[in-house]
Write a protein that holds these residues in place. Sequence first.
Motif, PDB file in Angstrom:
ATOM      1  N   LEU A  40     -47.036 -10.738  67.387  1.00 20.76           N
ATOM      2  CA  LEU A  40     -46.961  -9.779  66.293  1.00 20.76           C
ATOM      3  C   LEU A  40     -47.758  -8.517  66.630  1.00 20.76           C
ATOM      4  N   ALA A  41     -48.981  -8.695  67.090  1.00 24.79           N
ATOM      5  CA  ALA A  41     -49.837  -7.542  67.414  1.00 24.79           C
ATOM      6  C   ALA A  41     -49.219  -6.697  68.528  1.00 24.79           C
ATOM      7  N   LEU A  42     -48.613  -7.339  69.497  1.00 31.12           N
ATOM      8  CA  LEU A  42     -47.964  -6.608  70.589  1.00 31.12           C
ATOM      9  C   LEU A  42     -46.765  -5.819  70.072  1.00 31.12           C
ATOM     10  N   ARG A  43     -45.987  -6.417  69.206  1.00 30.17           N
ATOM     11  CA  ARG A  43     -44.842  -5.699  68.640  1.00 30.17           C
ATOM     12  C   ARG A  43     -45.276  -4.493  67.820  1.00 30.17           C
ATOM     13  N   ALA A 117     -29.497  -3.263  74.648  1.00 34.04           N
ATOM     14  CA  ALA A 117     -30.780  -3.851  75.014  1.00 34.04           C
ATOM     15  C   ALA A 117     -31.191  -4.849  73.943  1.00 34.04           C
ATOM     16  N   GLU A 118     -32.149  -5.656  74.269  1.00 35.30           N
ATOM     17  CA  GLU A 118     -32.669  -6.587  73.287  1.00 35.30           C
ATOM     18  C   GLU A 118     -33.393  -5.815  72.191  1.00 35.30           C
ATOM     19  N   ALA A 119     -33.510  -6.417  71.028  1.00 35.44           N
ATOM     20  CA  ALA A 119     -34.151  -5.759  69.892  1.00 35.44           C
ATOM     21  C   ALA A 119     -35.564  -5.322  70.226  1.00 35.44           C
ATOM     22  N   ASP A 120     -36.281  -6.123  70.969  1.00 34.20           N
ATOM     23  CA  ASP A 120     -37.653  -5.774  71.325  1.00 34.20           C
ATOM     24  C   ASP A 120     -37.708  -4.488  72.142  1.00 34.20           C
ATOM     25  N   ALA A 121     -36.775  -4.339  73.076  1.00 36.60           N
ATOM     26  CA  ALA A 121     -36.741  -3.121  73.888  1.00 36.60           C
ATOM     27  C   ALA A 121     -36.392  -1.911  73.031  1.00 36.60           C
ATOM     28  N   LEU A 122     -35.493  -2.100  72.082  1.00 34.64           N
ATOM     29  CA  LEU A 122     -35.155  -1.000  71.170  1.00 34.64           C
ATOM     30  C   LEU A 122     -36.355  -0.618  70.316  1.00 34.64           C
ATOM     31  N   LEU A 123     -37.057  -1.619  69.818  1.00 36.97           N
ATOM     32  CA  LEU A 123     -38.225  -1.335  68.986  1.00 36.97           C
ATOM     33  C   LEU A 123     -39.284  -0.559  69.756  1.00 36.97           C
ATOM     34  N   ARG A 124     -39.431  -0.855  71.039  1.00 37.15           N
ATOM     35  CA  ARG A 124     -40.442  -0.161  71.839  1.00 37.15           C
ATOM     36  C   ARG A 124     -40.139   1.327  71.995  1.00 37.15           C
ATOM     37  N   ARG A 125     -38.885   1.715  71.767  1.00 37.57           N
ATOM     38  CA  ARG A 125     -38.512   3.129  71.853  1.00 37.57           C
ATOM     39  C   ARG A 125     -38.955   3.911  70.620  1.00 37.57           C
ATOM     40  N   PRO A 127     -41.532   5.281  67.681  1.00 35.91           N
ATOM     41  CA  PRO A 127     -42.952   5.632  67.600  1.00 35.91           C
ATOM     42  C   PRO A 127     -43.731   4.468  66.974  1.00 35.91           C
ATOM     43  N   PRO A 128     -45.023   4.337  67.274  1.00 40.08           N
ATOM     44  CA  PRO A 128     -45.800   3.185  66.805  1.00 40.08           C
ATOM     45  C   PRO A 128     -45.722   2.926  65.300  1.00 40.08           C
ATOM     46  N   LEU A 129     -45.846   3.949  64.498  1.00 39.17           N
ATOM     47  CA  LEU A 129     -45.801   3.744  63.053  1.00 39.17           C
ATOM     48  C   LEU A 129     -44.429   3.245  62.615  1.00 39.17           C
ATOM     49  N   LEU A 133     -43.586  -0.266  60.734  1.00 40.98           N
ATOM     50  CA  LEU A 133     -42.892  -0.360  59.448  1.00 40.98           C
ATOM     51  C   LEU A 133     -41.646  -1.237  59.550  1.00 40.98           C
ATOM     52  N   VAL A 134     -40.852  -1.028  60.587  1.00 38.60           N
ATOM     53  CA  VAL A 134     -39.625  -1.807  60.755  1.00 38.60           C
ATOM     54  C   VAL A 134     -39.962  -3.288  60.887  1.00 38.60           C
ATOM     55  N   TRP A 135     -40.905  -3.598  61.730  1.00 36.09           N
ATOM     56  CA  TRP A 135     -41.227  -5.014  61.954  1.00 36.09           C
ATOM     57  C   TRP A 135     -41.790  -5.670  60.701  1.00 36.09           C
ATOM     58  N   LEU A 136     -42.747  -5.003  60.055  1.00 35.98           N
ATOM     59  CA  LEU A 136     -43.365  -5.609  58.875  1.00 35.98           C
ATOM     60  C   LEU A 136     -42.349  -5.799  57.746  1.00 35.98           C
ATOM     61  N   HIS A 137     -41.454  -4.843  57.575  1.00 37.62           N
ATOM     62  CA  HIS A 137     -40.472  -4.960  56.497  1.00 37.62           C
ATOM     63  C   HIS A 137     -39.369  -5.960  56.848  1.00 37.62           C
ATOM     64  N   GLU A 138     -38.773  -5.798  58.004  1.00 36.31           N
ATOM     65  CA  GLU A 138     -37.600  -6.597  58.356  1.00 36.31           C
ATOM     66  C   GLU A 138     -37.935  -8.012  58.818  1.00 36.31           C
ATOM     67  N   MET A 139     -39.017  -8.167  59.545  1.00 29.53           N
ATOM     68  CA  MET A 139     -39.319  -9.475  60.122  1.00 29.53           C
ATOM     69  C   MET A 139     -40.415 -10.240  59.371  1.00 29.53           C
ATOM     70  N   GLU A 140     -41.381  -9.514  58.840  1.00 35.26           N
ATOM     71  CA  GLU A 140     -42.489 -10.177  58.154  1.00 35.26           C
ATOM     72  C   GLU A 140     -42.301 -10.210  56.641  1.00 35.26           C
ATOM     73  N   GLY A 141     -41.289  -9.477  56.151  1.00 38.04           N
ATOM     74  CA  GLY A 141     -40.964  -9.546  54.736  1.00 38.04           C
ATOM     75  C   GLY A 141     -41.837  -8.728  53.803  1.00 38.04           C
TER      76      GLY A 141
END
Length: 179
Positions: A40-43, A117-125, A127-129, A133-141
């Motif tokens: 999670l922290a890495l993402r 590309a895999e979702a992780d590679a797309l997410l890395r493209r 910006p950090p904020l 936001l995407v990860w916390l909303h979509e994956m962490e709820g």
Amino acid sequence: MGEPPGNQASETERLRRARRGDDAAFEAIYREHARAIHALALRLTGNNAAAEDIVQETFLRMFGFLSGLRDDTPLRPWLKRVAANLAIDRLRREHRLSDDQALAEAVDAAAPPATLAEADALLRRLPPLVRTLVWLHEMEGWSHEELAQRFRRSPSWSKSILSRALARLRAGLDPENEA
């Protein structure tokens, strides 16, 4: 996402033993949850060293707050919330949380991937904020209200950033966009 493989009764017992100073119990808790917290922290940060620091700080906070943790509450969601808050704080300290206009431009200007590309590679493209936001909303709820409160913004701010980011990610996944 999914809960850890251990059952709640054994986790409750490990927490009780850790409260009594049992180092082996604390180590078992760490082994069971550290990988998920690191992922999670890495993402959220996009930086392995930062992720390792966040894992360490998360477990230090857990250790300091052992007496306040309820036995009947699963530990992983609490750990993930602490780690996410630490990642947000770190991004804020590093001034990687840009102003709204710069953020909108960064989302709109993100280069589409050359291949699927895999979702992780797309997410890395992103910006950090935006990635956070995407990860916390979509994956962490996290709700828009929770995001707004944590980032000291309005729910519409969160909705706007997420809408643009998700549209950008969808465009990157669309084979019709490949040239």
